[in-house]
Design a protein around this motif. Sequence first.
Motif, PDB file in Angstrom:
ATOM      1  N   THR A   1       0.830  -1.207   0.000  1.00 43.82           N
ATOM      2  CA  THR A   1       0.000   0.000   0.000  1.00 43.82           C
ATOM      3  C   THR A   1       0.862   1.254   0.000  1.00 43.82           C
ATOM      4  O   THR A   1       0.628   2.181  -0.788  1.00 43.82           O
TER       5      THR A   1
ATOM      6  N   ALA B   1      -1.870  -4.368  -6.548  1.00 42.14           N
ATOM      7  CA  ALA B   1      -2.390  -5.715  -6.775  1.00 42.14           C
ATOM      8  C   ALA B   1      -1.799  -6.705  -5.764  1.00 42.14           C
ATOM      9  O   ALA B   1      -2.521  -7.565  -5.237  1.00 42.14           O
TER      10      ALA B   1
ATOM     11  N   ALA C   1      -3.569  -6.108  -2.634  1.00 43.51           N
ATOM     12  CA  ALA C   1      -4.937  -6.628  -2.708  1.00 43.51           C
ATOM     13  C   ALA C   1      -4.976  -8.139  -2.481  1.00 43.51           C
ATOM     14  O   ALA C   1      -5.832  -8.636  -1.732  1.00 43.51           O
TER      15      ALA C   1
ATOM     16  N   ALA D   1      -8.840  -2.421  -0.400  1.00 42.93           N
ATOM     17  CA  ALA D   1      -7.570  -2.811  -1.027  1.00 42.93           C
ATOM     18  C   ALA D   1      -7.797  -3.404  -2.418  1.00 42.93           C
ATOM     19  O   ALA D   1      -7.034  -3.117  -3.348  1.00 42.93           O
ATOM     20  N   VAL D   2      -8.843  -4.189  -2.588  1.00 41.41           N
ATOM     21  CA  VAL D   2      -9.113  -4.816  -3.884  1.00 41.41           C
ATOM     22  C   VAL D   2      -9.593  -3.776  -4.896  1.00 41.41           C
ATOM     23  O   VAL D   2      -9.268  -3.855  -6.092  1.00 41.41           O
ATOM     24  N   SER D   3     -10.320  -2.768  -4.440  1.00 42.26           N
ATOM     25  CA  SER D   3     -10.843  -1.759  -5.370  1.00 42.26           C
ATOM     26  C   SER D   3      -9.740  -0.884  -5.971  1.00 42.26           C
ATOM     27  O   SER D   3      -9.881  -0.393  -7.093  1.00 42.26           O
TER      28      SER D   3
END
Length: 132
Positions: A22, A62, A65, A84-86
């Motif tokens: 992140t 990614a 994520a 996190a996935v978005s």
Amino acid sequence: MSSSDPPPESGPTVPAVLTWGTWIAVVLVAAQLVLGILMLNGSWSLIDAHAGLGYAATLAAAVAAVSAIVWKRRGGATGVMAHAVSMPILMIIQIGLGSAGIKWVHVVLGVLILLGLIGLPMSLRSASRKSA
């Protein structure tokens, strides 16, 4: 329950790869913002560097994520995982907008992605406190 067991409402510790992925994405997208501002002022020779940082930031997001999905399966926070996935999904859309030359939507979405990425470490910090 022994004294070393976490309370039942706490989840697993936030993985380091999620935190690092992140922060790497945040730094790379912030650098992209600087290059983007320079490009809007006429320095179009920076476009390859801007794009390269975008690909690297998307990769970092990614990885974060995937780590968030694994963390969620071990009891991590659903909302943080969804956040996190978005991010890489939006970043892939962002790459498409940039490639298609849809400049102002690309610029606005880029700023929103940066804000979303900045918010993610705050969510991780909150999740870490809940698991401690």
